[in-house]
Design a protein around this motif. Structure first.
Motif, PDB file in Angstrom:
ATOM      1  N   ASP A  34     -34.478 -13.379 -10.408  1.00 19.51           N
ATOM      2  CA  ASP A  34     -33.771 -12.332 -10.127  1.00 19.51           C
ATOM      3  C   ASP A  34     -34.233 -11.036 -10.097  1.00 19.51           C
ATOM      4  OD1 ASP A  34     -31.194 -11.285 -10.109  1.00 19.51           O
ATOM      5  OD2 ASP A  34     -30.870 -11.221 -12.414  1.00 19.51           O
ATOM      6  N   PRO A  35     -34.282 -10.240  -9.071  1.00 15.82           N
ATOM      7  CA  PRO A  35     -33.473 -10.064  -7.938  1.00 15.82           C
ATOM      8  C   PRO A  35     -33.871 -11.000  -6.790  1.00 15.82           C
ATOM      9  CG  PRO A  35     -34.778  -8.408  -7.938  1.00 15.82           C
ATOM     10  CD  PRO A  35     -35.096  -9.036  -9.183  1.00 15.82           C
ATOM     11  N   ILE A  36     -33.149 -11.037  -5.713  1.00 16.31           N
ATOM     12  CA  ILE A  36     -33.370 -11.581  -4.393  1.00 16.31           C
ATOM     13  C   ILE A  36     -33.300 -10.583  -3.483  1.00 16.31           C
ATOM     14  CG2 ILE A  36     -32.607 -13.544  -3.144  1.00 16.31           C
ATOM     15  CD1 ILE A  36     -30.783 -14.633  -5.209  1.00 16.31           C
TER      16      ILE A  36
ATOM     17  N   MET B 279     -20.122 -25.960   5.887  1.00 18.25           N
ATOM     18  CA  MET B 279     -19.456 -25.651   4.596  1.00 18.25           C
ATOM     19  C   MET B 279     -20.070 -24.431   4.145  1.00 18.25           C
ATOM     20  SD  MET B 279     -19.541 -28.559   1.645  1.00 18.25           S
ATOM     21  CE  MET B 279     -20.565 -28.018   0.246  1.00 18.25           C
ATOM     22  N   PRO B 280     -19.231 -23.608   3.581  1.00 16.17           N
ATOM     23  CA  PRO B 280     -19.753 -22.468   3.057  1.00 16.17           C
ATOM     24  C   PRO B 280     -20.475 -22.654   1.784  1.00 16.17           C
ATOM     25  CG  PRO B 280     -17.376 -22.263   3.504  1.00 16.17           C
ATOM     26  CD  PRO B 280     -17.989 -23.534   3.690  1.00 16.17           C
ATOM     27  N   LYS B 281     -21.462 -21.506   1.729  1.00 17.12           N
ATOM     28  CA  LYS B 281     -22.380 -21.779   0.259  1.00 17.12           C
ATOM     29  C   LYS B 281     -22.154 -20.162  -0.123  1.00 17.12           C
ATOM     30  CE  LYS B 281     -26.500 -23.879   0.874  1.00 17.12           C
ATOM     31  NZ  LYS B 281     -27.812 -24.189   1.475  1.00 17.12           N
ATOM     32  N   ARG B 282     -22.611 -20.044  -1.387  1.00 14.75           N
ATOM     33  CA  ARG B 282     -22.964 -18.862  -1.999  1.00 14.75           C
ATOM     34  C   ARG B 282     -24.316 -18.360  -1.509  1.00 14.75           C
ATOM     35  NH1 ARG B 282     -18.504 -17.141  -5.472  1.00 14.75           N
ATOM     36  NH2 ARG B 282     -17.687 -19.195  -5.997  1.00 14.75           N
ATOM     37  N   LEU B 283     -24.561 -17.078  -1.372  1.00  9.56           N
ATOM     38  CA  LEU B 283     -25.619 -16.443  -1.095  1.00  9.56           C
ATOM     39  C   LEU B 283     -26.712 -16.727  -1.997  1.00  9.56           C
ATOM     40  CD1 LEU B 283     -26.710 -14.563   1.425  1.00  9.56           C
ATOM     41  CD2 LEU B 283     -26.269 -12.428   0.005  1.00  9.56           C
ATOM     42  N   SER B 284     -26.491 -16.577  -3.194  1.00  9.85           N
ATOM     43  CA  SER B 284     -27.332 -16.977  -4.049  1.00  9.85           C
ATOM     44  C   SER B 284     -27.964 -18.503  -4.259  1.00  9.85           C
ATOM     45  CB  SER B 284     -26.917 -16.808  -5.652  1.00  9.85           C
ATOM     46  OG  SER B 284     -25.714 -17.600  -5.755  1.00  9.85           O
TER      47      SER B 284
ATOM     48  N   SER C 253     -34.305  -4.227   4.371  1.00 13.43           N
ATOM     49  CA  SER C 253     -34.023  -5.136   2.991  1.00 13.43           C
ATOM     50  C   SER C 253     -33.183  -4.668   1.978  1.00 13.43           C
ATOM     51  CB  SER C 253     -35.639  -4.982   2.584  1.00 13.43           C
ATOM     52  OG  SER C 253     -36.584  -5.586   3.524  1.00 13.43           O
ATOM     53  N   LEU C 254     -32.619  -5.754   1.602  1.00 19.07           N
ATOM     54  CA  LEU C 254     -31.590  -5.489   0.518  1.00 19.07           C
ATOM     55  C   LEU C 254     -31.878  -6.388  -0.772  1.00 19.07           C
ATOM     56  CD1 LEU C 254     -28.701  -4.263  -0.543  1.00 19.07           C
ATOM     57  CD2 LEU C 254     -27.668  -6.538   0.860  1.00 19.07           C
ATOM     58  N   SER C 255     -31.830  -5.641  -1.849  1.00 19.89           N
ATOM     59  CA  SER C 255     -32.301  -6.596  -3.241  1.00 19.89           C
ATOM     60  C   SER C 255     -30.937  -6.571  -3.821  1.00 19.89           C
ATOM     61  CB  SER C 255     -33.229  -5.775  -3.854  1.00 19.89           C
ATOM     62  OG  SER C 255     -34.634  -6.120  -3.305  1.00 19.89           O
ATOM     63  N   LEU C 256     -30.518  -7.739  -4.127  1.00 22.42           N
ATOM     64  CA  LEU C 256     -29.322  -8.021  -5.051  1.00 22.42           C
ATOM     65  C   LEU C 256     -29.563  -8.842  -6.252  1.00 22.42           C
ATOM     66  CD1 LEU C 256     -26.623  -8.858  -2.176  1.00 22.42           C
ATOM     67  CD2 LEU C 256     -26.852  -6.987  -3.564  1.00 22.42           C
ATOM     68  N   ARG C 257     -28.670  -8.510  -7.373  1.00 20.31           N
ATOM     69  CA  ARG C 257     -29.054  -9.385  -8.627  1.00 20.31           C
ATOM     70  C   ARG C 257     -28.270 -10.764  -8.077  1.00 20.31           C
ATOM     71  NH1 ARG C 257     -26.580  -4.710 -10.971  1.00 20.31           N
ATOM     72  NH2 ARG C 257     -28.157  -3.600 -12.123  1.00 20.31           N
ATOM     73  N   LYS C 258     -28.765 -11.948  -8.809  1.00 20.59           N
ATOM     74  CA  LYS C 258     -28.093 -13.071  -8.446  1.00 20.59           C
ATOM     75  C   LYS C 258     -26.803 -13.447  -8.597  1.00 20.59           C
ATOM     76  CE  LYS C 258     -30.219 -17.596  -9.057  1.00 20.59           C
ATOM     77  NZ  LYS C 258     -31.098 -18.271  -9.764  1.00 20.59           N
TER      78      LYS C 258
ATOM     79  N   ARG D 146     -37.260 -13.318  -0.247  1.00 20.35           N
ATOM     80  CA  ARG D 146     -38.213 -13.728  -1.190  1.00 20.35           C
ATOM     81  C   ARG D 146     -37.319 -13.547  -2.545  1.00 20.35           C
ATOM     82  NH1 ARG D 146     -42.825  -8.941  -1.235  1.00 20.35           N
ATOM     83  NH2 ARG D 146     -41.395  -7.341  -1.052  1.00 20.35           N
ATOM     84  N   VAL D 147     -37.620 -14.030  -3.457  1.00 16.85           N
ATOM     85  CA  VAL D 147     -37.101 -14.421  -4.888  1.00 16.85           C
ATOM     86  C   VAL D 147     -37.915 -13.923  -5.757  1.00 16.85           C
ATOM     87  CG1 VAL D 147     -36.025 -15.793  -6.395  1.00 16.85           C
ATOM     88  CG2 VAL D 147     -35.580 -16.069  -3.826  1.00 16.85           C
TER      89      VAL D 147
END
Length: 76
Positions: free
Chosen positions: A50-52, A1-6, A60-65, A44-45
């Motif tokens: 925010d960010p993750i 079942m797909p989930k959101r990356l966040s 490494s890639l940091s994204l906002r939630k 890590r979070v």
């Protein structure tokens, strides 16, 4: 079942199955390596959530939630 990356917790991994959003957001995510089939691991979070930080294709890639919410993954 797909989930959101966040929704993934630190240490969990997932395979990208879909990227939502307008054309510019989708293009930006694809340029950063979040294409279908890419394996993404949550490193890590930040204390306030925010960010993750993610490990994608060896970097490494940091994204906002809110940005991570647009990416659907299948748990690995």
């Amino acid at each position: 079942m797909p989930k959101r990356l966040s929704e993934l917790k630190p240490g969990e991994s997932g395979t990208v199955v879909k990227v939502e959003g307008d054309r510019a957001i989708r293009r930006r995510m694809l340029d950063m390596g979040l294409a279908n089939g890419a394996v993404v691991e949550v490193k890590r979070v930040a204390p306030l959530g925010d960010p993750i930080e993610f490990l994608v294709r060896g970097y490494s890639l940091s994204l906002r939630k809110s940005e991570a919410y647009a990416v659907h993954v299948e748990s690995v």
